[in-house]
Design a protein around this motif. Structure first.
Motif, PDB file in Angstrom:
ATOM      1  N   LYS A   1      24.749  -0.401  21.279  1.00  0.00           N
ATOM      2  CA  LYS A   1      25.885  -0.953  20.294  1.00  0.00           C
ATOM      3  C   LYS A   1      26.648  -0.281  19.607  1.00  0.00           C
ATOM      4  O   LYS A   1      28.063  -0.280  19.392  1.00  0.00           O
ATOM      5  CB  LYS A   1      25.457  -2.214  19.669  1.00  0.00           C
ATOM      6  CG  LYS A   1      24.349  -1.883  18.574  1.00  0.00           C
ATOM      7  CD  LYS A   1      24.046  -3.220  17.920  1.00  0.00           C
ATOM      8  CE  LYS A   1      22.923  -2.984  16.681  1.00  0.00           C
ATOM      9  NZ  LYS A   1      22.598  -4.002  16.067  1.00  0.00           N
ATOM     10  N   ASP A   2      25.894   0.971  19.102  1.00  0.00           N
ATOM     11  CA  ASP A   2      26.705   1.833  18.166  1.00  0.00           C
ATOM     12  C   ASP A   2      27.705   2.710  19.039  1.00  0.00           C
ATOM     13  O   ASP A   2      28.826   2.957  18.422  1.00  0.00           O
ATOM     14  CB  ASP A   2      25.701   2.857  17.627  1.00  0.00           C
ATOM     15  CG  ASP A   2      24.613   2.388  16.520  1.00  0.00           C
ATOM     16  OD1 ASP A   2      25.118   0.955  16.115  1.00  0.00           O
ATOM     17  OD2 ASP A   2      23.777   2.685  16.337  1.00  0.00           O
ATOM     18  N   THR A   3      27.542   2.991  20.081  1.00  0.00           N
ATOM     19  CA  THR A   3      28.672   3.570  20.872  1.00  0.00           C
ATOM     20  C   THR A   3      30.090   2.672  20.957  1.00  0.00           C
ATOM     21  O   THR A   3      31.159   3.221  21.054  1.00  0.00           O
ATOM     22  CB  THR A   3      28.170   3.705  22.572  1.00  0.00           C
ATOM     23  OG1 THR A   3      26.809   4.419  22.406  1.00  0.00           O
ATOM     24  CG2 THR A   3      29.222   4.300  23.292  1.00  0.00           C
ATOM     25  N   TRP A   4      30.010   1.230  21.176  1.00  0.00           N
ATOM     26  CA  TRP A   4      31.126   0.539  21.230  1.00  0.00           C
ATOM     27  C   TRP A   4      31.666  -0.103  19.713  1.00  0.00           C
ATOM     28  O   TRP A   4      32.797  -0.436  19.772  1.00  0.00           O
ATOM     29  CB  TRP A   4      30.851  -0.505  22.099  1.00  0.00           C
ATOM     30  CG  TRP A   4      30.103  -0.066  23.428  1.00  0.00           C
ATOM     31  CD1 TRP A   4      28.624  -0.085  23.756  1.00  0.00           C
ATOM     32  CD2 TRP A   4      30.786   0.354  24.347  1.00  0.00           C
ATOM     33  NE1 TRP A   4      28.476   0.626  24.913  1.00  0.00           N
ATOM     34  CE2 TRP A   4      29.785   0.890  25.338  1.00  0.00           C
ATOM     35  CE3 TRP A   4      32.251   0.463  24.657  1.00  0.00           C
ATOM     36  CZ2 TRP A   4      30.100   1.425  26.455  1.00  0.00           C
ATOM     37  CZ3 TRP A   4      32.515   1.083  25.897  1.00  0.00           C
ATOM     38  CH2 TRP A   4      31.317   1.490  26.989  1.00  0.00           C
ATOM     39  N   LYS A   5      31.027   0.467  18.631  1.00  0.00           N
ATOM     40  CA  LYS A   5      31.432  -0.059  17.408  1.00  0.00           C
ATOM     41  C   LYS A   5      32.847   0.450  17.235  1.00  0.00           C
ATOM     42  O   LYS A   5      33.602  -0.192  16.460  1.00  0.00           O
ATOM     43  CB  LYS A   5      30.752   0.411  16.423  1.00  0.00           C
ATOM     44  CG  LYS A   5      29.361  -0.520  16.137  1.00  0.00           C
ATOM     45  CD  LYS A   5      28.583   0.011  14.999  1.00  0.00           C
ATOM     46  CE  LYS A   5      27.099  -0.870  14.886  1.00  0.00           C
ATOM     47  NZ  LYS A   5      26.371  -0.378  13.806  1.00  0.00           N
ATOM     48  N   PRO A   6      33.280   1.529  17.448  1.00  0.00           N
ATOM     49  CA  PRO A   6      34.563   2.067  17.040  1.00  0.00           C
ATOM     50  C   PRO A   6      35.601   1.276  18.079  1.00  0.00           C
ATOM     51  O   PRO A   6      36.991   1.619  17.698  1.00  0.00           O
ATOM     52  CB  PRO A   6      34.476   3.638  17.717  1.00  0.00           C
ATOM     53  CG  PRO A   6      33.066   3.941  17.866  1.00  0.00           C
ATOM     54  CD  PRO A   6      32.523   2.765  18.131  1.00  0.00           C
ATOM     55  N   PHE A   7      35.345   0.474  19.092  1.00  0.00           N
ATOM     56  CA  PHE A   7      36.516  -0.224  19.808  1.00  0.00           C
ATOM     57  C   PHE A   7      36.670  -1.753  19.568  1.00  0.00           C
ATOM     58  O   PHE A   7      37.538  -2.159  19.699  1.00  0.00           O
ATOM     59  CB  PHE A   7      36.034   0.271  21.464  1.00  0.00           C
ATOM     60  CG  PHE A   7      35.679   1.377  21.591  1.00  0.00           C
ATOM     61  CD1 PHE A   7      36.742   2.583  21.926  1.00  0.00           C
ATOM     62  CD2 PHE A   7      34.363   1.959  22.111  1.00  0.00           C
ATOM     63  CE1 PHE A   7      36.727   3.759  21.968  1.00  0.00           C
ATOM     64  CE2 PHE A   7      34.151   3.428  22.405  1.00  0.00           C
ATOM     65  CZ  PHE A   7      35.148   4.530  22.354  1.00  0.00           C
ATOM     66  N   PHE A   8      35.317  -2.387  19.360  1.00  0.00           N
ATOM     67  CA  PHE A   8      35.518  -3.618  19.057  1.00  0.00           C
ATOM     68  C   PHE A   8      34.170  -4.233  18.548  1.00  0.00           C
ATOM     69  O   PHE A   8      33.197  -3.634  18.151  1.00  0.00           O
ATOM     70  CB  PHE A   8      35.775  -4.432  20.345  1.00  0.00           C
ATOM     71  CG  PHE A   8      34.761  -4.254  21.591  1.00  0.00           C
ATOM     72  CD1 PHE A   8      33.400  -4.702  21.474  1.00  0.00           C
ATOM     73  CD2 PHE A   8      35.183  -3.261  22.489  1.00  0.00           C
ATOM     74  CE1 PHE A   8      32.581  -4.347  22.612  1.00  0.00           C
ATOM     75  CE2 PHE A   8      34.269  -2.771  23.520  1.00  0.00           C
ATOM     76  CZ  PHE A   8      32.976  -3.424  23.560  1.00  0.00           C
TER      77      PHE A   8
END
Length: 263
Positions: free
Chosen positions: A139-146
């Protein structure tokens, strides 16, 4: 049925094997959706799989790993923008989907009047969803996107995106970082998460397929049977079914072809 559509669909078909079935699928789409375009993305090992099919093929096609098909979407969208294809809706179709009656184009035009994105089983998934459990680990990988705290999930096949949404994806300010994340991710089924959540984050309106058209007819398993198709026709229900076995002698597949060529 007389064609009454004013909008054009671009069906982006992911293929990986069995050229004869690809030919039949192209004819199937052309017959039941005559106002639409078909383009292919070759995700298989054979680089010559799509030659001589008289259908445009995404030039950046490459072998894809089962469970991560997201780059097929991204690269096809980028290519469609490069060639300036004029269409209104982008819809992804797998090679084990088939149409069995006309009317899908009119259905999409009607449904998309008040939305820019539509998918099967659009929801906040429960904790037991396989793709979601895989996603949470990253989930940390995707936090910058949504948002990853209450993320959305869909079923992959048949995602509908307006051209305005596709253009937004292609011109997305974090696209380089997004493509890196999509290439490196180990999330199984990331294509069932990333596009719906990006569309939501960007402020586009989302909607679910009507249940009788979506979850019943476009599903993961079981494979469709001939008797199910007969029932759908008797009930005047649906247009597209998934999955149909990728076998030339499959009864459901042959029944659809009999319908198609008997019209």
């Amino acid at each position: 049925m007389k064609d009454t559509t004013k909008r054009k669909i671009c069906f982006a078909v992911l293929v990986h094997e069995n050229k004869e079935l690809i030919k039949q699928l192209i004819l199937n789409i052309n017959h039941y959706c005559p106002n639409s375009y078909v383009v292919l993305y070759n995700g298989g090992k054979n680089s010559n799989l799509c030659t001589d099919l008289n259908v445009p093929v995404c030039p950046t096609s490459k072998q894809l790993k089962y469970g991560n098909l997201a780059m097929y979407f991204v690269e096809t969208m980028e290519w469609l923008e490069e060639i300036e294809l004029e269409y209104d809706y982008f819809i992804n179709i797998d090679s084990d989907a088939l149409f069995f009656r006309k009317g899908f184009e009119e259905f999409i035009e009607e449904q998309m009047q008040d939305a820019d994105y539509m998918a099967v089983k659009l929801r906040i998934p429960d904790k037991n969803w396989t793709c979601g459990k895989s996603f949470i680990k990253e989930k940390d990988t995707w936090k910058p996107f949504f948002s990853v705290s209450s993320f959305l999930g869909v079923f992959n096949v048949g995602q509908v995106m307006s051209k305005a949404l596709v253009k937004e994806f292609v011109n997305y300010e974090k696209k380089v970082e997004l493509k890196t994340a999509l290439t490196e991710t180990t999330v199984f089924g990331i294509e069932e998460i990333v596009f719906v959540n990006l569309a939501n984050e960007l402020g586009f309106k989302l909607k679910n397929y009507p249940e009788e058209v979506g979850q019943r007819l476009i599903r993961f398993r079981p494979y469709f049977t001939k008797s199910e198709l007969i029932e759908c026709i008797q009930l005047n229900e649906g247009w597209l079914v998934h999955p149909v076995k990728r076998k030339l002698n499959d009864p459901a597949r042959n029944y659809i072809y009999d319908l198609q060529y008997g019209e």
